[in-house]
Each structure stands twice: as C-alpha cells, then as structure tokens.
Scaffold this motif. Structure first.
Motif, short mmCIF file in Angstrom:
data_model
loop_
_atom_site.label_atom_id
_atom_site.label_comp_id
_atom_site.label_asym_id
_atom_site.label_seq_id
_atom_site.Cartn_x
_atom_site.Cartn_y
_atom_site.Cartn_z
N CYS A 112 20.41 34.26 11.28
CA CYS A 112 20.04 34.60 9.68
C CYS A 112 21.14 33.98 8.91
O CYS A 112 21.10 33.53 7.54
CB CYS A 112 19.91 35.86 9.65
SG CYS A 112 18.35 36.61 10.43
N TYR A 142 11.12 36.08 7.73
CA TYR A 142 10.81 34.69 7.80
C TYR A 142 10.74 33.97 9.09
O TYR A 142 9.83 33.19 9.34
CB TYR A 142 11.38 34.19 6.59
CG TYR A 142 11.31 32.51 6.45
CD1 TYR A 142 10.13 32.04 5.94
CD2 TYR A 142 12.33 31.67 7.11
CE1 TYR A 142 10.04 30.46 5.94
CE2 TYR A 142 12.19 30.25 7.20
CZ TYR A 142 10.82 29.59 6.63
OH TYR A 142 10.87 28.32 6.53
N LEU A 143 11.99 34.23 9.71
CA LEU A 143 12.04 33.33 10.85
C LEU A 143 11.18 33.84 11.88
O LEU A 143 10.64 32.99 12.57
CB LEU A 143 13.67 33.49 11.42
CG LEU A 143 14.60 32.82 10.35
CD1 LEU A 143 16.12 33.11 11.09
CD2 LEU A 143 14.43 31.22 10.42
N ASP A 187 8.13 34.90 11.40
CA ASP A 187 6.93 34.76 11.20
C ASP A 187 6.76 33.13 11.34
O ASP A 187 5.68 32.70 12.00
CB ASP A 187 6.67 34.68 9.62
CG ASP A 187 6.28 36.19 9.16
OD1 ASP A 187 6.30 37.12 9.96
OD2 ASP A 187 6.47 36.38 7.97
N THR A 188 7.76 32.25 11.18
CA THR A 188 7.96 30.94 11.82
C THR A 188 7.79 30.68 13.03
O THR A 188 6.84 29.91 13.41
CB THR A 188 9.02 30.16 10.98
OG1 THR A 188 8.98 30.33 9.44
CG2 THR A 188 8.93 28.72 11.32
N VAL A 189 8.29 31.53 13.79
CA VAL A 189 8.26 31.57 15.17
C VAL A 189 6.96 31.81 15.95
O VAL A 189 6.39 31.31 16.77
CB VAL A 189 9.37 32.35 16.05
CG1 VAL A 189 9.50 32.48 17.53
CG2 VAL A 189 10.95 31.68 15.69
N ARG A 190 6.64 33.10 15.53
CA ARG A 190 5.33 33.51 15.60
C ARG A 190 3.91 32.54 15.51
O ARG A 190 3.29 32.26 16.41
CB ARG A 190 4.70 34.65 15.03
CG ARG A 190 3.62 35.17 15.51
CD ARG A 190 3.10 36.68 14.75
NE ARG A 190 1.97 37.09 15.32
CZ ARG A 190 0.59 36.42 14.84
NH1 ARG A 190 0.40 35.58 13.93
NH2 ARG A 190 -0.32 37.27 15.36
N HIS A 191 4.11 31.66 14.39
CA HIS A 191 3.16 30.84 13.91
C HIS A 191 3.39 29.59 14.93
O HIS A 191 2.30 29.14 15.43
CB HIS A 191 3.32 30.18 12.58
CG HIS A 191 2.48 29.35 12.22
ND1 HIS A 191 1.18 29.62 11.41
CD2 HIS A 191 2.32 27.84 12.08
CE1 HIS A 191 0.46 28.53 11.19
NE2 HIS A 191 1.38 27.49 11.58
N THR A 192 4.24 29.00 15.11
CA THR A 192 4.40 27.92 16.11
C THR A 192 4.18 28.35 17.59
O THR A 192 3.35 27.54 18.27
CB THR A 192 5.85 27.55 16.05
OG1 THR A 192 6.66 27.11 14.86
CG2 THR A 192 6.37 26.27 17.12
N ARG A 237 0.62 28.55 17.84
CA ARG A 237 -0.24 27.25 17.70
C ARG A 237 -0.08 26.60 19.17
O ARG A 237 -1.08 26.13 19.66
CB ARG A 237 0.21 26.50 16.67
CG ARG A 237 -0.39 25.16 16.65
CD ARG A 237 0.29 24.22 15.50
NE ARG A 237 1.63 23.85 15.62
CZ ARG A 237 2.59 24.29 15.09
NH1 ARG A 237 2.43 25.01 13.96
NH2 ARG A 237 3.80 24.03 15.31
N GLN A 251 -2.34 32.83 11.52
CA GLN A 251 -1.44 32.71 10.16
C GLN A 251 -0.81 34.17 9.91
O GLN A 251 -0.98 35.08 10.71
CB GLN A 251 -2.69 33.10 9.29
CG GLN A 251 -3.69 31.71 9.28
CD GLN A 251 -2.83 30.53 8.91
OE1 GLN A 251 -1.97 30.17 8.15
NE2 GLN A 251 -3.20 29.43 9.69
#
Length: 259
Positions: A85, A220-221, A223-228, A231, A259
């Motif tokens: 962070c 934020y990190l 959410d980004t990791v989860r999205h990737t 996918r 999402q």
C-alpha cells in the motif's frame, strides 16, 4: 419475421431462451443483439460456475451461496500488506489529496432538453452576456440579477463553494478550465440550459497522510486482484467446457460476475 435465436448450451445443458429474456433487464444496452449477448453470457458464466461447484461436491440448491463457496475455495486472493500500500501511495502522490473546491457564480439561461429553438436562443443569450462581461466584468452581479433563471440571481449569481459531485458533470468539468477571477470564455451547456460561469477562487486540495488512505488503497488493490483472478478463473472454465450457440471471446472480462 425475426430469426429464431440460436440455442445456447453449456456442456449439454441448454440455457432457456426465456431465462435469457428475463436476464435482459440487467443489461440495458441500446442494441438488442448486444443486450442479448450480454444476458446470455452472464447465464453461461453462471451455469459454468454451478457445474464446477457440483463437481466439487458443493450443494447448489442456493445458487448464490454455491458460487460464493466455489470462488472462496478456488480463487486465491492475497491481501495487500502495508508495504505494498505504501508503494502505491508513494508512486501516486497527486491521487491522495482532498479535492479542489471552487467559489463560483453563474448566470443561467434556461432551456429544456430536446427543443432546438430554445437551446439555440439560450446559447445566443449566454454568448451575448459573455461579450458584455468582456467589456465590463464588474457587471456580473447586475447581469445575474437581470438575466439569470436561477434563484441565485438574488445574490448576484453566487453559488458558494462547489466540490465534487455537487453539480451536474458538465458544470463541474468546466471549473478547472476557468482561470480564477475570470468568466469562462464559452457558455457551458447542461440539461438545464446554458451557463455563464465565473470562478471567484480555487481552494487547492491538501495532501492526505498515508494512514488516512491506507484502507482505501488496500480495498482498491483487493478489488483489482479479485477482478483479475476471477477473469482468469472463468477463462479456464470456458477453455474446459463445450459451449455452443454463443461466442465467448473475452467473456470472462465482461461478465458481471467479475465486477
């Protein structure tokens, strides 16, 4: 006569057209074909996950719980530590500050959307007022009282301090482009009509301490990791499955499930 939709199947399981039509309400796209594609894709992703859950012995009577349980078991989501962070914070100093505030006055020339004649007349009146103010900037309050359709005319057009999301987007986006102490050179169009805007003063945002934003960065990190991760997981399931009646290139990225 409209064409009969192609039947969509996932490993031999048919996605009922009635279910696709019901799912359409969650995908309000202007093009009907794109909307159906999005709805069918969402149902295919859901069926893939439910089939995978069953293969892992997960009870699928409650579909949402079953999918959540599968994802918890199958998708690894590492948590961002304080050091990570801090790296994000140090690399993006301008992103972590309070928003700028603007002391603003305006003159509104009202015009309802969808009436071209009224919109054109309002724009012309706003342009004339800007030209008048170029000649004599001190007339702003008087012209606001005389010409504005906004209740703020009673205070010379003063709106006070404006921060993020306190006005319509077009108005807000115009403020950083106007030099403090001056009137914007062009009328700003919004759904209300056309505005002549004067920025009295800009109050610059202040930097935030790391401790104030650490949780926000971590979220934020995550959410980004989860999205990737989601996918990638969906793409693996797509690769193993036999799917017919729909093209799923890039579907993992576009699915509402990630999402």
């Amino acid at each position: 006569m409209s064409e009969t939709p192609v039947t969509v199947t996932v490993n031999g399981v048919e996605i009922a057209e009635a279910d696709i039509q019901t799912e359409l309400q969650h995908h309000p796209l202007p093009d009907p074909a794109q909307a159906r594609q999005a709805a069918a894709t969402a149902l295919v992703m859901r069926e893939l996950l439910l089939q995978e859950a069953r293969s892992h012995g997960i009870d699928t009577a409650d579909t949402d719980t079953a999918i959540a349980t599968l994802i918890e078991r199958a998708v690894q989501l590492p948590q961002a530590d304080a050091a990570t962070c801090r790296q994000v914070f140090d690399a993006n100093p301008k992103a972590f500050r309070t928003p700028d505030l603007y002391e603003v006055a305006h003159i509104l020339f009202a015009a309802a959307p969808g009436i071209p004649e009224d919109r054109a007349a309002a724009k012309s009146a706003a342009e004339t007022t800007i030209a008048d103010l170029v000649t004599d900037p001190s007339r702003f309050a008087a012209l606001a009282a005389e010409r504005s359709a906004c209740p703020s005319k009673a205070t010379g057009g003063q709106l006070g301090q404006i921060g993020p999301r306190q006005t319509v987007p077009e108005f807000e986006q115009a403020l950083p482009k106007i030099t403090p102490g001056t009137v914007g050179p062009e009328p700003v169009e919004t759904r209300f009509g056309f505005h002549v805007i004067r920025v009295e003063r800009r109050i610059d945002g202040r930097p935030l301490a790391f401790e104030q934003v650490q949780d926000k960065i971590a979220q934020y990190l995550a959410d980004t990791v989860r999205h990737t991760a989601m996918r990638q997981y969906l793409q693996v399931l797509i690769g193993k499955a036999e799917i017919s009646g729909i093209e799923l290139e890039g579907a993992g990225a576009g699915s509402p499930l990630v999402q």
